[in-house]
Design a protein around this motif. Sequence first.
Motif, PDB file in Angstrom:
ATOM      1  N   PHE A 150       0.829  -1.209   0.000  1.00 26.76           N
ATOM      2  CA  PHE A 150       0.000   0.000   0.000  1.00 26.76           C
ATOM      3  C   PHE A 150       0.861   1.255   0.000  1.00 26.76           C
ATOM      4  N   ARG A 151       1.954   1.242   0.768  1.00 22.92           N
ATOM      5  CA  ARG A 151       2.830   2.415   0.807  1.00 22.92           C
ATOM      6  C   ARG A 151       3.559   2.624  -0.507  1.00 22.92           C
ATOM      7  N   HIS A 152       3.846   1.534  -1.221  1.00 25.64           N
ATOM      8  CA  HIS A 152       4.521   1.678  -2.504  1.00 25.64           C
ATOM      9  C   HIS A 152       3.575   2.147  -3.606  1.00 25.64           C
ATOM     10  N   SER A 153       2.294   1.936  -3.446  1.00 27.75           N
ATOM     11  CA  SER A 153       1.342   2.307  -4.481  1.00 27.75           C
ATOM     12  C   SER A 153       0.646   3.634  -4.202  1.00 27.75           C
ATOM     13  N   ILE A 154       0.617   4.090  -2.953  1.00 24.60           N
ATOM     14  CA  ILE A 154      -0.031   5.345  -2.579  1.00 24.60           C
ATOM     15  C   ILE A 154       1.041   6.319  -2.105  1.00 24.60           C
ATOM     16  N   TYR A 155       0.906   7.560  -2.514  1.00 26.94           N
ATOM     17  CA  TYR A 155       1.888   8.569  -2.143  1.00 26.94           C
ATOM     18  C   TYR A 155       1.792   8.891  -0.654  1.00 26.94           C
ATOM     19  N   THR A 156       2.922   8.791   0.023  1.00 24.96           N
ATOM     20  CA  THR A 156       3.045   9.178   1.425  1.00 24.96           C
ATOM     21  C   THR A 156       4.219  10.142   1.548  1.00 24.96           C
ATOM     22  N   PRO A 157       4.149  11.125   2.426  1.00 28.48           N
ATOM     23  CA  PRO A 157       5.258  12.085   2.558  1.00 28.48           C
ATOM     24  C   PRO A 157       6.554  11.397   2.944  1.00 28.48           C
ATOM     25  N   GLN A 158       7.641  11.906   2.402  1.00 28.26           N
ATOM     26  CA  GLN A 158       8.966  11.360   2.652  1.00 28.26           C
ATOM     27  C   GLN A 158       9.843  12.448   3.256  1.00 28.26           C
ATOM     28  N   GLN A 159      10.597  12.082   4.269  1.00 25.64           N
ATOM     29  CA  GLN A 159      11.426  13.057   4.965  1.00 25.64           C
ATOM     30  C   GLN A 159      12.510  13.587   4.038  1.00 25.64           C
ATOM     31  N   GLY A 160      12.661  14.886   4.013  1.00 25.04           N
ATOM     32  CA  GLY A 160      13.694  15.511   3.213  1.00 25.04           C
ATOM     33  C   GLY A 160      13.328  15.769   1.780  1.00 25.04           C
ATOM     34  N   PHE A 161      12.100  15.469   1.353  1.00 21.30           N
ATOM     35  CA  PHE A 161      11.714  15.700  -0.036  1.00 21.30           C
ATOM     36  C   PHE A 161      10.312  16.295  -0.064  1.00 21.30           C
ATOM     37  N   ARG A 162      10.156  17.300  -0.919  1.00 19.21           N
ATOM     38  CA  ARG A 162       8.856  17.912  -1.134  1.00 19.21           C
ATOM     39  C   ARG A 162       8.590  17.990  -2.631  1.00 19.21           C
ATOM     40  N   LEU A 163       7.353  17.747  -2.985  1.00 17.98           N
ATOM     41  CA  LEU A 163       6.968  17.870  -4.385  1.00 17.98           C
ATOM     42  C   LEU A 163       7.031  19.331  -4.816  1.00 17.98           C
ATOM     43  N   PRO A 164       7.389  19.601  -6.064  1.00 20.57           N
ATOM     44  CA  PRO A 164       7.363  20.987  -6.542  1.00 20.57           C
ATOM     45  C   PRO A 164       5.962  21.581  -6.488  1.00 20.57           C
ATOM     46  N   LEU A 165       5.930  22.896  -6.508  1.00 20.64           N
ATOM     47  CA  LEU A 165       4.646  23.587  -6.395  1.00 20.64           C
ATOM     48  C   LEU A 165       3.735  23.270  -7.572  1.00 20.64           C
ATOM     49  N   LYS A 166       4.293  23.085  -8.761  1.00 18.45           N
ATOM     50  CA  LYS A 166       3.458  22.761  -9.922  1.00 18.45           C
ATOM     51  C   LYS A 166       2.737  21.435  -9.729  1.00 18.45           C
ATOM     52  N   LEU A 167       3.402  20.460  -9.129  1.00 14.25           N
ATOM     53  CA  LEU A 167       2.750  19.181  -8.872  1.00 14.25           C
ATOM     54  C   LEU A 167       1.701  19.294  -7.770  1.00 14.25           C
ATOM     55  N   VAL A 168       1.960  20.138  -6.770  1.00 14.67           N
ATOM     56  CA  VAL A 168       0.967  20.375  -5.725  1.00 14.67           C
ATOM     57  C   VAL A 168      -0.281  21.028  -6.329  1.00 14.67           C
ATOM     58  N   LEU A 169      -0.073  21.992  -7.217  1.00 17.45           N
ATOM     59  CA  LEU A 169      -1.206  22.620  -7.886  1.00 17.45           C
ATOM     60  C   LEU A 169      -1.950  21.623  -8.766  1.00 17.45           C
ATOM     61  N   SER A 170      -1.205  20.747  -9.439  1.00 18.95           N
ATOM     62  CA  SER A 170      -1.851  19.739 -10.281  1.00 18.95           C
ATOM     63  C   SER A 170      -2.703  18.793  -9.454  1.00 18.95           C
ATOM     64  N   ALA A 171      -2.185  18.383  -8.290  1.00 18.10           N
ATOM     65  CA  ALA A 171      -2.973  17.501  -7.423  1.00 18.10           C
ATOM     66  C   ALA A 171      -4.234  18.197  -6.909  1.00 18.10           C
ATOM     67  N   THR A 172      -4.110  19.478  -6.539  1.00 23.61           N
ATOM     68  CA  THR A 172      -5.285  20.224  -6.068  1.00 23.61           C
ATOM     69  C   THR A 172      -6.314  20.396  -7.164  1.00 23.61           C
ATOM     70  N   LEU A 173      -5.858  20.773  -8.358  1.00 27.30           N
ATOM     71  CA  LEU A 173      -6.784  20.943  -9.469  1.00 27.30           C
ATOM     72  C   LEU A 173      -7.401  19.624  -9.905  1.00 27.30           C
ATOM     73  N   THR A 174      -6.643  18.538  -9.764  1.00 26.82           N
ATOM     74  CA  THR A 174      -7.186  17.224 -10.113  1.00 26.82           C
ATOM     75  C   THR A 174      -8.345  16.859  -9.192  1.00 26.82           C
ATOM     76  N   GLY A 175      -8.162  17.050  -7.888  1.00 23.73           N
ATOM     77  CA  GLY A 175      -9.254  16.784  -6.958  1.00 23.73           C
ATOM     78  C   GLY A 175     -10.472  17.659  -7.217  1.00 23.73           C
ATOM     79  N   THR A 176     -10.231  18.947  -7.514  1.00 25.82           N
ATOM     80  CA  THR A 176     -11.344  19.846  -7.819  1.00 25.82           C
ATOM     81  C   THR A 176     -12.043  19.444  -9.108  1.00 25.82           C
ATOM     82  N   ALA A 177     -11.258  19.028 -10.118  1.00 22.69           N
ATOM     83  CA  ALA A 177     -11.856  18.615 -11.391  1.00 22.69           C
ATOM     84  C   ALA A 177     -12.685  17.352 -11.234  1.00 22.69           C
ATOM     85  N   ILE A 178     -12.206  16.407 -10.439  1.00 24.67           N
ATOM     86  CA  ILE A 178     -12.996  15.190 -10.192  1.00 24.67           C
ATOM     87  C   ILE A 178     -14.334  15.544  -9.552  1.00 24.67           C
TER      88      ILE A 178
END
Length: 656
Positions: free
Chosen positions: A271-299
């Motif tokens: 489950f952890r390998h298939s679902i995104y979970t936060p990882q210490q020392g790494f953050r997704l870029p802002l464009k990907l964060v915006l894409s995830a937010t817009l994806t949820g809103t679009a759904i």
Amino acid sequence: MSSQTAGNRTSFGATDDYSYGSWYIDEPPAGQELQPEEVVPSCHPSVPLSLLHACLAVLSVLVLLLLAMLWQRRQRWPRCGPGRPGLPSPADFSAGARPRAVPAAVFMVLFSSLCLLLPDEDPLPFLSLVLPPSRAPWKLAALLYYPALYYPLAACATVGHGVTHLLGSALAWTHFGVQVWQRAECPQAPQIYKYYSLLASLPLLLGLGFLSLWYPVQLVRSFSHGTGAGAKWLQSNYSEEYLRTLLGRKKLGNSSPSSKQGFLSCAWICFRHSIYTPQQGFRLPLKLVLSATLTGTAIYQVALLLLVGVVPTVRKVRAGVSTDVSYLLAGFGIVLSDDKQEVVELVRHHLWALEVCYVSALVLSCSLTFLVLTRSLVTHRANLQALHRGAALDLGLLPQSLHPSRHAIFCWMSFSAYQTAFTCLGLLVQQIIFFLGTVTVAFLVLMPVLHGRNLLLLRFLQFSWPFWLTLILAVILQNVAAHWVFLDTHHGRPGLTNRGALYLATFLLFPINVLVGTLVAVGRVLLSALYNAVHLGQMDLSLLPPRAATLDPGYHMYCNFLKIEASQSHPAVTAFCALLLQRPRPPAAPQDGPRLEEEEGMLLLQMKDPAAKAAGPRAHRGRARWGLAYTLLHNPGLQAFRKPALLGAQANGSQS
């Protein structure tokens, strides 16, 4: 003659009126009255919507002018010279530690406002004050008006000043108050569904509500703590945390044999390998964060539109079914029963099953879209981590160079918008495919078996069972013969045997294999369509074979997006530049100058692990130097500025 003609005309007109009244007007039977259909009246708020939008537009322009003045002053103040005029950016898309919730909320508000334009008859309400309402010409103008309207709401967070936080608070509260007032006075609308406007505006209210709370909190913090060096330190905090995690000593976990792991632990690992979970020392870029937010809103927006556009209509049709439906079905040669009331109940039951199939297909398509796009975040993180450490990705036939180009910049700019559009279209295609599949299973398998009538599929199988039995037996016999007759193992190595029988069976079964191949080809087409429909919104996966991956526009755009992110937002480069800006001035000692400059950056990245400190400062400095050198050596953003002799440098100091 004239009187006779007039009489004829009168009688003809009376006949026409009688015929029209008899055939084309639905008159109620004797003693009954037609129930009027529920009509949602047009709402007239106390304050016209055009006046509210005009006030919001004027307020946004005033805030924009104040931001321009404040930004020009901040640009001019450090050197006391002429500052360049300009406006602050709505979001720093390359920053790793700036507040990400504000751009995400603004983009969610913007996309929700654009979704509300679909049923709106007046896309630019403030124009109705001076011009008559006209829908068609102003639809495209509204696509530029709403980004400009919400631009100051996002730009107030990038300046980092108490005045901008005050302006942002006033603007956010005004937008939020106007929307709440409008939905409270007019919760119903006649377009699509009476509550569609209210339900579609929930993400809009959620984003504006968050901004109306975030800006006052930041205003209080700016007055209590100030916005000095602490804000600059926050900008480089993520990059230094990334380097600390990367260069730190990895702690050895408790290694246990895989045989001792239980089923729950294995399921949790999968489950952890298939679902995104936060990882210490790494953050997704802002464009990907915006894409995830817009994806949820679009759904949410597409699912809501598909739900309220079909289900209420089906329920109205089901409630309005009468005994006349038996004559309608009889005209097509369909006789469900001799009892008309039983026919009505059967038709209503079938319409109820149709509604259940539609809702089930919608839930299934939304769930699959959400899971697939959540799984894609794991791929995004793995690809970015590989590019950050200098690894080369298999991007098909695309060039492996990570230098920015015009086309790559365009792809980076359009990535989030394309991701949103692909998600909307993918959800729509999945809904159609899953709805057809569930209807086929329900009306050809489940309902005939439960009710014992209209057994069309069973009758088809009754007449065609020899054909299917022949194909199944041919496939089974070929597999059994291939395993037991035509394959022999000598000394652990398999080999062909009974070649004569193999050739004879191949020739004799050729016509039957053609029929089997036809069915397999149909299944291949259906499986390919289903797979591509499920993964249509996933841009990190090419829907074409590797040799034609460049023809997939979504995958091609994703690869170019990775190039820009890896070359312009590398956390190691950001940390290196931050260390150069924060380094203290060394004392006047020419002989110790170069050595101090080499060790200054490492001293700022001291690890807090006691085991690492016990190894000695010399080993620690050597390990940190090697890690920083290796990271900078494989940094694609610095390759263009190296000397030609260092372009072919490899590990351990060797050169090609």
